[in-house]
Write a protein that holds these residues in place. Structure first.
Motif, PDB file in Angstrom:
ATOM      1  N   LYS A 109       0.956  -1.293   0.158  1.00 29.53           N
ATOM      2  CA  LYS A 109      -0.147   0.143   0.056  1.00 29.53           C
ATOM      3  C   LYS A 109       1.040   1.177   0.312  1.00 29.53           C
ATOM      4  N   VAL A 110       2.326   0.878   0.526  1.00 28.43           N
ATOM      5  CA  VAL A 110       2.441   2.191   0.374  1.00 28.43           C
ATOM      6  C   VAL A 110       3.295   2.954  -1.133  1.00 28.43           C
ATOM      7  N   PHE A 111       2.539   2.389  -2.471  1.00 31.53           N
ATOM      8  CA  PHE A 111       2.954   2.402  -3.646  1.00 31.53           C
ATOM      9  C   PHE A 111       1.439   3.452  -3.983  1.00 31.53           C
ATOM     10  N   ALA A 114       3.503   6.465  -4.192  1.00 30.68           N
ATOM     11  CA  ALA A 114       3.757   6.851  -5.642  1.00 30.68           C
ATOM     12  C   ALA A 114       3.485   6.823  -7.044  1.00 30.68           C
ATOM     13  N   PRO A 115       2.711   7.342  -7.312  1.00 27.45           N
ATOM     14  CA  PRO A 115       2.106   7.202  -8.823  1.00 27.45           C
ATOM     15  C   PRO A 115       3.203   7.095  -9.678  1.00 27.45           C
ATOM     16  N   GLU A 116       4.087   7.896  -9.477  1.00 25.93           N
ATOM     17  CA  GLU A 116       5.717   7.203 -10.313  1.00 25.93           C
ATOM     18  C   GLU A 116       5.653   6.340 -10.408  1.00 25.93           C
ATOM     19  N   LEU A 117       5.847   5.110  -9.584  1.00 26.24           N
ATOM     20  CA  LEU A 117       6.522   3.796  -9.885  1.00 26.24           C
ATOM     21  C   LEU A 117       5.037   2.757 -10.344  1.00 26.24           C
ATOM     22  N   TYR A 118       4.246   2.796 -10.513  1.00 25.76           N
ATOM     23  CA  TYR A 118       2.868   2.311 -11.673  1.00 25.76           C
ATOM     24  C   TYR A 118       3.742   1.178 -11.869  1.00 25.76           C
ATOM     25  N   LEU A 119       4.443   2.470 -13.043  1.00 33.30           N
ATOM     26  CA  LEU A 119       4.513   1.845 -14.342  1.00 33.30           C
ATOM     27  C   LEU A 119       5.645   0.507 -14.211  1.00 33.30           C
ATOM     28  N   ASP A 120       6.504   1.359 -13.033  1.00 28.96           N
ATOM     29  CA  ASP A 120       7.893   0.285 -12.500  1.00 28.96           C
ATOM     30  C   ASP A 120       6.873  -1.079 -11.971  1.00 28.96           C
ATOM     31  N   LEU A 121       5.646  -1.059 -11.559  1.00 32.47           N
ATOM     32  CA  LEU A 121       5.020  -2.354 -10.281  1.00 32.47           C
ATOM     33  C   LEU A 121       4.586  -3.273 -11.792  1.00 32.47           C
ATOM     34  N   VAL A 122       4.190  -2.534 -12.975  1.00 25.55           N
ATOM     35  CA  VAL A 122       3.846  -3.079 -14.146  1.00 25.55           C
ATOM     36  C   VAL A 122       4.734  -4.217 -14.796  1.00 25.55           C
ATOM     37  N   LEU A 124       7.654  -4.781 -13.496  1.00 30.37           N
ATOM     38  CA  LEU A 124       8.635  -5.846 -12.754  1.00 30.37           C
ATOM     39  C   LEU A 124       7.860  -7.385 -12.229  1.00 30.37           C
ATOM     40  N   ASN A 125       6.083  -7.364 -13.600  1.00 31.03           N
ATOM     41  CA  ASN A 125       5.588  -8.033 -13.396  1.00 31.03           C
ATOM     42  C   ASN A 125       4.582  -8.937 -12.107  1.00 31.03           C
ATOM     43  N   ALA A 126       4.322  -7.294 -11.538  1.00 26.83           N
ATOM     44  CA  ALA A 126       3.657  -7.888 -10.547  1.00 26.83           C
ATOM     45  C   ALA A 126       2.033  -8.212 -10.627  1.00 26.83           C
ATOM     46  N   ALA A 127       1.224  -6.835 -11.331  1.00 25.77           N
ATOM     47  CA  ALA A 127      -0.178  -6.836 -11.418  1.00 25.77           C
ATOM     48  C   ALA A 127      -0.868  -8.397 -11.926  1.00 25.77           C
ATOM     49  N   PRO A 128      -0.099  -8.931 -12.539  1.00 20.07           N
ATOM     50  CA  PRO A 128      -1.545  -9.985 -12.667  1.00 20.07           C
ATOM     51  C   PRO A 128      -1.226 -10.773 -11.333  1.00 20.07           C
ATOM     52  N   SER A 129       0.017 -11.018 -10.266  1.00 20.11           N
ATOM     53  CA  SER A 129      -0.335 -11.164  -9.300  1.00 20.11           C
ATOM     54  C   SER A 129      -1.068 -11.045  -8.339  1.00 20.11           C
ATOM     55  N   ILE A 130      -1.268  -9.777  -8.283  1.00 18.93           N
ATOM     56  CA  ILE A 130      -1.602  -9.247  -7.942  1.00 18.93           C
ATOM     57  C   ILE A 130      -3.399  -9.362  -7.984  1.00 18.93           C
ATOM     58  N   ILE A 145      -7.092  -7.407  -1.571  1.00 12.50           N
ATOM     59  CA  ILE A 145      -6.595  -6.959  -2.805  1.00 12.50           C
ATOM     60  C   ILE A 145      -7.327  -5.430  -3.304  1.00 12.50           C
ATOM     61  N   VAL A 146      -8.301  -5.638  -3.411  1.00 10.44           N
ATOM     62  CA  VAL A 146      -9.627  -4.690  -3.952  1.00 10.44           C
ATOM     63  C   VAL A 146      -9.190  -3.213  -3.053  1.00 10.44           C
ATOM     64  N   GLN A 147      -9.151  -3.476  -1.706  1.00 12.95           N
ATOM     65  CA  GLN A 147      -8.755  -2.201  -0.814  1.00 12.95           C
ATOM     66  C   GLN A 147      -7.284  -1.344  -1.671  1.00 12.95           C
ATOM     67  N   LEU A 148      -6.320  -2.100  -1.726  1.00 11.44           N
ATOM     68  CA  LEU A 148      -5.275  -2.239  -2.520  1.00 11.44           C
ATOM     69  C   LEU A 148      -5.758  -1.294  -3.966  1.00 11.44           C
ATOM     70  N   LEU A 149      -6.126  -1.900  -4.671  1.00  6.77           N
ATOM     71  CA  LEU A 149      -6.145  -2.079  -5.818  1.00  6.77           C
ATOM     72  C   LEU A 149      -7.140  -0.287  -6.145  1.00  6.77           C
ATOM     73  N   GLN A 150      -8.089   0.326  -4.908  1.00  4.18           N
ATOM     74  CA  GLN A 150      -9.198   1.105  -4.428  1.00  4.18           C
ATOM     75  C   GLN A 150      -7.804   2.338  -4.172  1.00  4.18           C
ATOM     76  N   ASP A 151      -6.721   1.766  -3.767  1.00  2.00           N
ATOM     77  CA  ASP A 151      -5.792   2.958  -3.198  1.00  2.00           C
ATOM     78  C   ASP A 151      -4.851   3.314  -4.296  1.00  2.00           C
ATOM     79  N   LEU A 152      -4.771   1.918  -5.542  1.00  2.00           N
ATOM     80  CA  LEU A 152      -4.309   2.737  -5.925  1.00  2.00           C
ATOM     81  C   LEU A 152      -4.582   3.333  -7.587  1.00  2.00           C
ATOM     82  N   THR A 153      -5.484   3.542  -7.472  1.00  2.41           N
ATOM     83  CA  THR A 153      -6.303   3.692  -8.411  1.00  2.41           C
ATOM     84  C   THR A 153      -7.200   5.043  -7.920  1.00  2.41           C
ATOM     85  N   ASN A 154      -6.787   5.770  -6.702  1.00  2.39           N
ATOM     86  CA  ASN A 154      -7.567   7.222  -6.550  1.00  2.39           C
ATOM     87  C   ASN A 154      -7.278   8.156  -6.547  1.00  2.39           C
TER      88      ASN A 154
END
Length: 171
Positions: A109-111, A114-122, A124-130, A145-154
């Motif tokens: 959830k620290v991400f 840091a929305p500037e790191l979202y592309l790096d998160l993708v 690193l192939n973490a999105a499919p696991s999430i 996971i739902v809460q994490l996705l909500q926070d990431l797309t706030n």
């Protein structure tokens, strides 16, 4: 008239009369408000000091920290899947891996700061696991996971992207 003045004057109390006798007097405290036992108003602050010292330090979340957190998340996810496959009918055997996975999801959830790191998160192939964890057998994990996705797309976080995020990160 004199009686009224005496009554009004007598009804005024001094601070020492108001303070509960169980509370330490102001004279017993030092200039910083603490007494000799590191207490203020009979409240022991040593527990607060321990909690403050145990807190992680604040640093800038960068690509290196992102990689470290994603690797830890992937490792705990793998451990959880293996434990669930090995002991499908014995939940007590994979409870620890569930807890560790939950903790790693909380760290991700620290991400959100840091929305500037979202592309790096993708990358690193973490999105499919999430996203795959939305189908997890443990409903609490799916909710995480739902809460994490909500926070990431706030929207508020995505719009405020002027400076690097400062977040709590384990080291």
């Amino acid at each position: 008239m004199e009686v009224a003045n005496v009554r009004n004057h007598a009804s005024k109390r001094k601070f020492g009369d108001i303070v509960s006798p169980s509370l330490p007097s102001l004279a017993a405290t030092s200039s910083n408000g603490f007494d000799d036992n590191n207490n203020i108003n009979d409240i022991d602050l040593s527990l607060l000091e321990v909690v403050e010292k145990s807190q992680n330090f604040i640093k800038v979340l960068d690509l290196k920290a992102l990689k470290k957190l994603v690797l830890a998340f992937e490792a705990h996810l793998k451990d959880n899947i293996e434990a669930r496959l090995q002991y499908p009918n014995q939940p007590d055997r994979f409870t620890d891996s569930e807890i560790e996975l939950h903790e790693e999801l909380q760290k991700l959830k620290v991400f959100t700061g840091a929305p500037e790191l979202y592309l790096d998160l993708v990358n690193l192939n973490a999105a499919p696991s999430i996203v795959d964890l939305l189908n997890h057998d443990n409903t609490d994990t799916a909710i995480d996971i739902v809460q994490l996705l909500q926070d990431l797309t706030n929207e508020d976080v995505l719009e405020d992207n002027d400076e690097p995020a400062r977040v709590l990160v384990d080291s």
